[in-house]
Design a protein around this motif. Sequence first.
Motif, PDB file in Angstrom:
ATOM      1  N   LEU A  92      33.964  24.811  35.912  1.00 17.01           N
ATOM      2  CA  LEU A  92      34.014  26.255  36.088  1.00 17.01           C
ATOM      3  C   LEU A  92      34.676  26.493  37.432  1.00 17.01           C
ATOM      4  CD1 LEU A  92      30.487  26.672  34.672  1.00 17.01           C
ATOM      5  CD2 LEU A  92      32.583  27.414  33.560  1.00 17.01           C
ATOM      6  N   ARG A  93      35.930  26.840  37.381  1.00 22.29           N
ATOM      7  CA  ARG A  93      36.805  26.727  38.541  1.00 22.29           C
ATOM      8  C   ARG A  93      36.361  27.570  39.727  1.00 22.29           C
ATOM      9  NH1 ARG A  93      41.870  25.109  37.595  1.00 22.29           N
ATOM     10  NH2 ARG A  93      42.701  26.724  38.937  1.00 22.29           N
ATOM     11  N   MET A  95      33.392  28.751  40.375  1.00 21.04           N
ATOM     12  CA  MET A  95      32.021  28.587  40.830  1.00 21.04           C
ATOM     13  C   MET A  95      31.951  27.337  41.699  1.00 21.04           C
ATOM     14  SD  MET A  95      30.291  29.700  37.229  1.00 21.04           S
ATOM     15  CE  MET A  95      28.554  29.587  37.624  1.00 21.04           C
ATOM     16  N   MET A 113      16.500  37.652  31.149  1.00 20.76           N
ATOM     17  CA  MET A 113      16.788  38.856  31.912  1.00 20.76           C
ATOM     18  C   MET A 113      15.537  39.426  32.553  1.00 20.76           C
ATOM     19  SD  MET A 113      19.341  41.172  29.768  1.00 20.76           S
ATOM     20  CE  MET A 113      18.938  42.810  30.263  1.00 20.76           C
TER      21      MET A 113
ATOM     22  N   TRP B  26      32.624  43.910  31.717  1.00 23.61           N
ATOM     23  CA  TRP B  26      33.891  43.225  31.979  1.00 23.61           C
ATOM     24  C   TRP B  26      33.801  42.315  33.206  1.00 23.61           C
ATOM     25  CZ3 TRP B  26      37.843  40.919  30.480  1.00 23.61           C
ATOM     26  CH2 TRP B  26      38.920  40.674  31.323  1.00 23.61           C
ATOM     27  N   PHE B  32      35.543  43.150  26.808  1.00 27.41           N
ATOM     28  CA  PHE B  32      36.567  44.164  27.014  1.00 27.41           C
ATOM     29  C   PHE B  32      36.202  45.428  26.231  1.00 27.41           C
ATOM     30  CE2 PHE B  32      41.324  45.218  26.389  1.00 27.41           C
ATOM     31  CZ  PHE B  32      41.267  46.127  27.425  1.00 27.41           C
ATOM     32  N   ILE B  34      36.605  49.268  25.769  1.00 24.95           N
ATOM     33  CA  ILE B  34      37.289  50.503  26.145  1.00 24.95           C
ATOM     34  C   ILE B  34      36.690  51.680  25.377  1.00 24.95           C
ATOM     35  CG2 ILE B  34      39.447  49.519  26.997  1.00 24.95           C
ATOM     36  CD1 ILE B  34      40.738  50.241  24.341  1.00 24.95           C
ATOM     37  N   ARG B 192      28.561  34.371  34.495  1.00 28.82           N
ATOM     38  CA  ARG B 192      29.814  34.026  35.170  1.00 28.82           C
ATOM     39  C   ARG B 192      30.438  32.785  34.531  1.00 28.82           C
ATOM     40  NH1 ARG B 192      28.571  32.967  40.815  1.00 28.82           N
ATOM     41  NH2 ARG B 192      26.402  33.135  40.181  1.00 28.82           N
ATOM     42  N   ARG B 195      32.140  33.863  31.424  1.00 28.68           N
ATOM     43  CA  ARG B 195      33.382  34.573  31.710  1.00 28.68           C
ATOM     44  C   ARG B 195      34.503  33.582  32.013  1.00 28.68           C
ATOM     45  NH1 ARG B 195      35.879  39.361  35.245  1.00 28.68           N
ATOM     46  NH2 ARG B 195      37.766  38.749  34.197  1.00 28.68           N
ATOM     47  N   GLU B 196      34.136  32.500  32.704  1.00 28.68           N
ATOM     48  CA  GLU B 196      35.176  31.540  33.069  1.00 28.68           C
ATOM     49  C   GLU B 196      35.589  30.661  31.908  1.00 28.68           C
ATOM     50  OE1 GLU B 196      35.501  29.207  36.407  1.00 28.68           O
ATOM     51  OE2 GLU B 196      34.686  30.710  37.764  1.00 28.68           O
ATOM     52  N   LEU B 218      22.726  45.626  28.001  1.00 22.22           N
ATOM     53  CA  LEU B 218      22.368  46.073  29.349  1.00 22.22           C
ATOM     54  C   LEU B 218      23.433  47.030  29.895  1.00 22.22           C
ATOM     55  CD1 LEU B 218      20.606  45.890  31.919  1.00 22.22           C
ATOM     56  CD2 LEU B 218      22.080  44.013  32.654  1.00 22.22           C
ATOM     57  N   TRP B 252      37.344  52.799  34.006  1.00 27.33           N
ATOM     58  CA  TRP B 252      38.116  51.558  34.151  1.00 27.33           C
ATOM     59  C   TRP B 252      38.919  51.586  35.441  1.00 27.33           C
ATOM     60  CZ3 TRP B 252      38.389  46.803  32.489  1.00 27.33           C
ATOM     61  CH2 TRP B 252      37.762  46.477  31.284  1.00 27.33           C
ATOM     62  N   VAL B 256      38.729  48.735  38.281  1.00 24.00           N
ATOM     63  CA  VAL B 256      39.914  47.961  38.648  1.00 24.00           C
ATOM     64  C   VAL B 256      40.232  48.142  40.126  1.00 24.00           C
ATOM     65  CG1 VAL B 256      42.419  47.850  38.349  1.00 24.00           C
ATOM     66  CG2 VAL B 256      40.932  47.916  36.358  1.00 24.00           C
TER      67      VAL B 256
ATOM     68  N   VAL D 138      43.790  40.457  29.175  1.00 21.82           N
ATOM     69  CA  VAL D 138      43.097  41.742  29.267  1.00 21.82           C
ATOM     70  C   VAL D 138      43.574  42.525  30.491  1.00 21.82           C
ATOM     71  CG1 VAL D 138      40.864  42.847  29.422  1.00 21.82           C
ATOM     72  CG2 VAL D 138      41.135  40.854  27.995  1.00 21.82           C
ATOM     73  N   ILE D 142      44.858  46.256  30.418  1.00 23.90           N
ATOM     74  CA  ILE D 142      44.391  47.366  31.247  1.00 23.90           C
ATOM     75  C   ILE D 142      45.580  48.029  31.942  1.00 23.90           C
ATOM     76  CG2 ILE D 142      42.948  47.995  33.208  1.00 23.90           C
ATOM     77  CD1 ILE D 142      41.211  45.522  32.419  1.00 23.90           C
ATOM     78  N   LEU D 145      46.897  50.441  29.728  1.00 23.19           N
ATOM     79  CA  LEU D 145      46.043  51.645  29.740  1.00 23.19           C
ATOM     80  C   LEU D 145      46.442  52.526  30.924  1.00 23.19           C
ATOM     81  CD1 LEU D 145      43.512  52.887  28.340  1.00 23.19           C
ATOM     82  CD2 LEU D 145      42.117  51.537  29.873  1.00 23.19           C
TER      83      LEU D 145
END
Lengths: 254, 336, 235, 335
Positions: A92-93, A95, A113, B26, B32, B34, B192, B195-196, B218, B252, B256, D138, D142, D145
């Motif tokens: 995991l790059r 982290m 949670m 996100w 993702f 929208i 995390r 996500r990676e 959540l 968004w 961003v 993504v 965006i 968008l």
Amino acid sequence: MASAILRVRGLVMDFGGVRAVDNCSLNVDEGSITGLIGPNGAGKTTLFNLIAGFHKPTAGRVTFRGERIDGLPTYLVFRKGIVRTFQIPRELRRMSVLENLMLVPSDQAGESMWRAVAARWLVKRQERAIEAQAREVLEFTGLSEVADIPAEGLSGGQKKLLELARTLMARPRMVLLDEPGAGVNPTLLRRLVGGIRRAREELGITFLIIEHDMGLVMRLCDHVIVMSEGAVLTQGTPAAVQQDERVVRAYLGA
Amino acid sequence: MLEFLTAFAILIGIYSVFTLGLNVHWGYTGLFNIGVAGFFALGAYAASLLTIRPPSSDQVDDYLYAGDLANRLEGLPVIGALDVWFVAALMAASLVTAAVALVVGTITIRLRGDYLAIATLGIAESVRLVFLNERWLGNGSKGLYTIPRVFDGIVPAQDYDRVYLVVVLVVFAALFLGIRALVHSPWGRVLRAIREDEVTAEASGKHVFRFKLQAFVLGAVIMGIGGALYAFNLRAISPSAFTPLLGTFIIWAMLVVGGSGRLYAPIVGAFIVWGIWSGSQFLPDPLSSPNVRYFSVGVLVVLVLVYAPDGVTPLLSRVRERWTARRRLRRAVAEE
Amino acid sequence: MPLLDAAGIRAGYGDTEIIHGVDMRVDAGEVVTIIGPNGSGKSTMMKAIVGIVQASSGEIWFDGRRIDGLGADRRIPLGLCYVPQTDNVFPTLTITENLEMGGFLRSDRLDGRIREMFELFPDLAGKRNAKAGSLSGGQRQMMAVARALMLEPKLLLLDEPTAGLSPLLMETVFGMVRDINATGVAILMVEHNAKKALAISHRGYVLAVGEVRMENTGPELANDPQVGRLYLGSE
Amino acid sequence: MFFTARTMSSPAAARVSRVVQSTLAIVFVVVALSHIGLAVNGIFLGSILAMGAVGITLVFGVMRFANIAHGDMMTLGAYVAFFLLVSVLPEHTGLGPFTFGFPLLIAMPVSMAAVAALAVGMDVFVFRRLRLRRANIVTIEIASLGIAIAVRGFVQMVWGTPVRYFPNEGRAHFSLPADISIAPNHLFVSGAALALAIALHLLLTRTKQGKAMRATSDNPDLARASGINTERVLLWTWGIAGALAGAAGVLLVIFNATAQLKPTMGFQLLVPLFAAVVVGGIGNPYGAFIGAMLIGISMEVSTAWALPTYKPAIAFTVMVIVLLFRPRGILGSKG
């Protein structure tokens, strides 16, 4: 004679029209370091994916410590004690190295949670224990100095060690290593070999290793299984396999 | 001026809540979405319908109120200075969005990124169309407009904004601290990791789908609470507030600009974007046109993505580092 | 003067060096095969010659020009065409269109060359308007080679052309390699069916752990017991 | 993509799925035929959707992302034509049976060129930079968008938010048997859409550039290895997608009986457009055409029971139903 920890029986895997694994049967003895070799396209990595639950086999079965595990999703196979690594390290790059390790243990209270917010004392206590374990593993694999840097900052060889460290964090019974030696310089390779041997001796972990560097296989493995065209061609001690004419023919495509 | 600033701060607070929810989707999990406007609308309508007063005779329209519950709840005692019905409304908003997010998430979370985007956009538009067309439910395009004040009868009407600002800040602070605790917990660590690289997370024995679903619900709940806060601020809502532009895009833009995946991004982003959005009215004539806002915020988002992909927050922390370093230097010089 | 002359090539991916100083040459009209155990750097060497991987040191000369600084797109027009091991056709384009894309850089009319390709690969001629994605494994491999031949290269590079093919189709592919060579095109291929590939090669190289360990004529390498030992590391 | 491979693997499940798919197709045809008047309108709406959806799917084919700015590019096309019609070109309405005059035939190609230029500019100034940085898909989405909002802001800055109208005059509908009544404009819309579709088909199958576009969409690495300049192919693709968006915007205005323009007109079409793209199989232009017809007909026929304002929700529902049985759309093949 040690008993088999992993039994594969009549395993078949089709991708579209291609049969990647074809009626493959083998045993891996508990506490062994077993090498899995064979020419390109012999089905070694597919076999790994089938054992680890990334694919569901077309036919056949896999039993681990007497329990059927074929078709189970990856995270459940993991919980039975089988951990795999990837040929190309998938760290995991972004982290830190420490976080990469602390992620691994299952059933952390803080992964719920509710408890992460409501039972913070419990989570904190567990975090301290996990961190201690992680630092111990880092010590074991010689990665202590880089504990706090993001994993993308490691060298190719260090990433291989991180893969090994992550598997050890899971306190596995069996580890599937996919080409641990590829791209590792001789110094780190010695460390890697030492790490694997110590993990077997001190922690009783069984290893099944795909490796192309035959020198490494000869040094490391007690037993070698040769795959060809999706099935087991032969097996035996490294020296015996090395002398086997059929193995040479499989490699050279006679 | 003070009134303007108060109203400004309230909206920044509310938009920070939405952005906090989107950051969970996100920024921390890589979902993702929208269709923020959909959860926004669900929260706002759930809270409003529960608490709305029956229309007075001159306002009567030919629609049915679904709830008319505020009257009944109004009889309940006030605990300390806290309106029970307000808390109930926030909880209702959470529950409704949670329920919808659970269903939607179960179906869509396995989708690849762009499919998930299309699905969430479609759901948000469908939610808006339902409130627009089903007059018995939300009075159609006119919307709901007799939403009560918090602390009504205790606080004079002219002080409402200032009191409400405190309410918004308290809610935001509670959510922010909760999220901070979660992000730094092992739960956040798993997110995390997902996500990676989902495959690595899966190979580390994590049930990726469950974590993604939890994060989806959540984040949606936080957006729903934001919707409720929005409703009690304007005390009137209509479907026009939940268009993709006002309900999704601006949020968004905030994420961003703030820098997705960063804890303080929601506040920083909401402040900058809402500052540009509402500050532009003080500019000289052609620039003060509301249409300039759309253009400038759109351009801002593109510029940030191209030139500062991590958002503005890291720039700010770099400025702060330099500032503390200089102060330390000055102190060191002074000590010598 | 050799057609292709590579000297002291080092290359790899990111911070991992896979080949450590390899010398290799191909003369005009030759068939040369690179064999070696998995992970020995065969494909990497080929990619360094084509320019998909940039060599970190060493020199590559092709047809009298130094090419190691050029990108892949600038090497192709010099007469150096490459067939990847997988994903080597455009699946939703027809056979004819695939061939046209192979000849994209030619400014003249392609009909003549396409006709030549159909003569060389009669199997494809019957399916000229079929989508390449509908071809069988062996036909697909021929399609890929025909695509690469559209530019009339002086050197054709084949990365494991028989991977995943049945023994019968392997024979067909090796036959095809011989036929192409007979038209004067030099061929450099990576193969794991070492024996069969060497049998039709003028020369061969054995790579192990990123270095050239043996070099000899095809038939002699094919009968050298040393090669097998290299594969199994008992050397 | 809707379900993991596990759920759909057994042959029995596949057979059930096939039966359900055929049943759904039959139900669709029967319902459409029983409301033939609405279905015909659906085909006209479908032609406009097709113009937009084909543009989105072409860009997806080479860039692998769904361009959210496409709806607002359509809006811009409509407004450019509006500007030309009221300020530049001579005043004329009622060309033949149509509500508009011959100036529209000049304005439309100019709009197409203007939006094509914008699209190429978007790639050069935004998407190429993100691509070179190897930005996440993504992130690129965006950015599209952001462009969507900037384009709409530009339209509102220049032309304001109130509704505008193309110069037009009322025209009688053609009456056909079976209660079918067709507005002449609608015939123009489908005719123009069909002409553009054929032109695009010829471009993709007969020209070297068009084939290079398809090749790049199929296998970008091999395209580069064949000497195709894929960056230039991307610009071509953006240009064509932009031209189609411009045309779709203009056609969308005259599709409407009162020829009105709104700054939100394109963005509001985004859900049906994406639905058409996904239903047809994302990345496949022919699929996008079929998907657009399916979605257009569903939207119009639904007005027999549902309020017309629910049309986008209907489009979305049809998309979900199709995805349940064909996760890659009707003509989709790639993962």
